[in-house]
Design a protein around this motif. Structure first.
Motif, PDB file in Angstrom:
ATOM      1  N   GLN A   1       0.813  -1.215   0.000  1.00 20.58           N
ATOM      2  CA  GLN A   1       0.000   0.000   0.000  1.00 20.58           C
ATOM      3  C   GLN A   1       0.849   1.269   0.000  1.00 20.58           C
ATOM      4  O   GLN A   1       0.357   2.345  -0.310  1.00 20.58           O
ATOM      5  CB  GLN A   1      -0.974  -0.007   1.176  1.00 20.58           C
ATOM      6  CG  GLN A   1      -0.325   0.164   2.541  1.00 20.58           C
ATOM      7  CD  GLN A   1      -1.236  -0.236   3.680  1.00 20.58           C
ATOM      8  OE1 GLN A   1      -1.858  -1.295   3.658  1.00 20.58           O
ATOM      9  NE2 GLN A   1      -1.330   0.629   4.681  1.00 20.58           N
ATOM     10  N   GLU A   2       2.129   1.153   0.328  1.00 18.24           N
ATOM     11  CA  GLU A   2       3.027   2.314   0.284  1.00 18.24           C
ATOM     12  C   GLU A   2       3.582   2.559  -1.109  1.00 18.24           C
ATOM     13  O   GLU A   2       4.223   3.585  -1.347  1.00 18.24           O
ATOM     14  CB  GLU A   2       4.184   2.120   1.275  1.00 18.24           C
ATOM     15  CG  GLU A   2       3.743   2.117   2.719  1.00 18.24           C
ATOM     16  CD  GLU A   2       4.862   1.820   3.704  1.00 18.24           C
ATOM     17  OE1 GLU A   2       4.687   2.124   4.897  1.00 18.24           O
ATOM     18  OE2 GLU A   2       5.923   1.276   3.296  1.00 18.24           O
ATOM     19  N   ASN A   3       3.357   1.636  -2.023  1.00 23.92           N
ATOM     20  CA  ASN A   3       3.840   1.790  -3.392  1.00 23.92           C
ATOM     21  C   ASN A   3       2.780   2.521  -4.218  1.00 23.92           C
ATOM     22  O   ASN A   3       1.904   1.901  -4.821  1.00 23.92           O
ATOM     23  CB  ASN A   3       4.159   0.421  -4.005  1.00 23.92           C
ATOM     24  CG  ASN A   3       4.732   0.524  -5.407  1.00 23.92           C
ATOM     25  OD1 ASN A   3       4.686   1.586  -6.031  1.00 23.92           O
ATOM     26  ND2 ASN A   3       5.266  -0.573  -5.894  1.00 23.92           N
ATOM     27  N   GLY A   4       2.855   3.834  -4.225  1.00 22.65           N
ATOM     28  CA  GLY A   4       1.873   4.653  -4.926  1.00 22.65           C
ATOM     29  C   GLY A   4       1.834   4.425  -6.419  1.00 22.65           C
ATOM     30  O   GLY A   4       0.801   4.639  -7.059  1.00 22.65           O
ATOM     31  N   ALA A   5       2.923   3.962  -7.008  1.00 22.95           N
ATOM     32  CA  ALA A   5       2.960   3.734  -8.452  1.00 22.95           C
ATOM     33  C   ALA A   5       1.915   2.713  -8.888  1.00 22.95           C
ATOM     34  O   ALA A   5       1.389   2.795 -10.000  1.00 22.95           O
ATOM     35  CB  ALA A   5       4.348   3.274  -8.881  1.00 22.95           C
TER      36      ALA A   5
END
Length: 158
Positions: A38-42
């Protein structure tokens, strides 16, 4: 150590619980690097766009780079993405630790609960997909509380 955190991530409660657990994992040791999808905005900024192949490639690469996969198994069923991540980790012999906190698993020695299994629709226990659970257990273990979960992760550092 690189840890892949697999957990449901579509309800606010899931997102917050994931953040809470990852904070605790990161606090165990400065050498731990946790990938929390969920921290991977890409690929996981739900206001943006990422197609299925982008998501599959990004998350699979992170699973393959990990030394350990940790998975939250709670929910009505094991989250489909979590099950897929467990499958990838199993195929590559990556150690795994599962966290399963569902309170319905309690009372396995309660005679009334066991007898109720003979009555249609009276199963008072929660079911997890045995194939997915089996893959995880073949490469690791499942625990029922956060402290044990964190202790098992700590043991992997040694």
């Amino acid at each position: 150590m690189k840890i892949y955190f697999a957990g449901p991530m579509f309800a606010q409660a899931d997102l917050r619980y994931n953040e809470y657990l990852v904070e605790k994992i990161r606090a165990l040791d400065h050498s731990i690097h946790v990938y929390l999808p969920q921290e991977n905005g890409a690929i996981n900024d739900k206001t943006a766009y990422a197609d299925s192949q982008m998501i599959a490639l990004a998350d699979t690469q992170k699973v393959l780079e990990s030394d350990l996969l940790v998975a939250v198994l709670d929910g009505a069923v094991i989250d489909a993405g979590v099950a897929s991540e467990i499958g990838v980790a199993y195929a590559k012999n990556i150690p795994m630790i599962g966290l399963y906190t569902d309170t319905r698993q309690q009372g396995a020695d309660n005679h009334k609960k066991l007898t109720a299994l003979n009555n249609t629709a009276e199963n008072q226990f929660h079911y997890l997909n045995l194939y997915t659970v089996g893959l995880l257990k073949l490469n690791g273990s499942i625990t029922t509380d956060e402290q044990s979960f964190l202790s098992l992760i700590q043991d992997q550092l040694n």
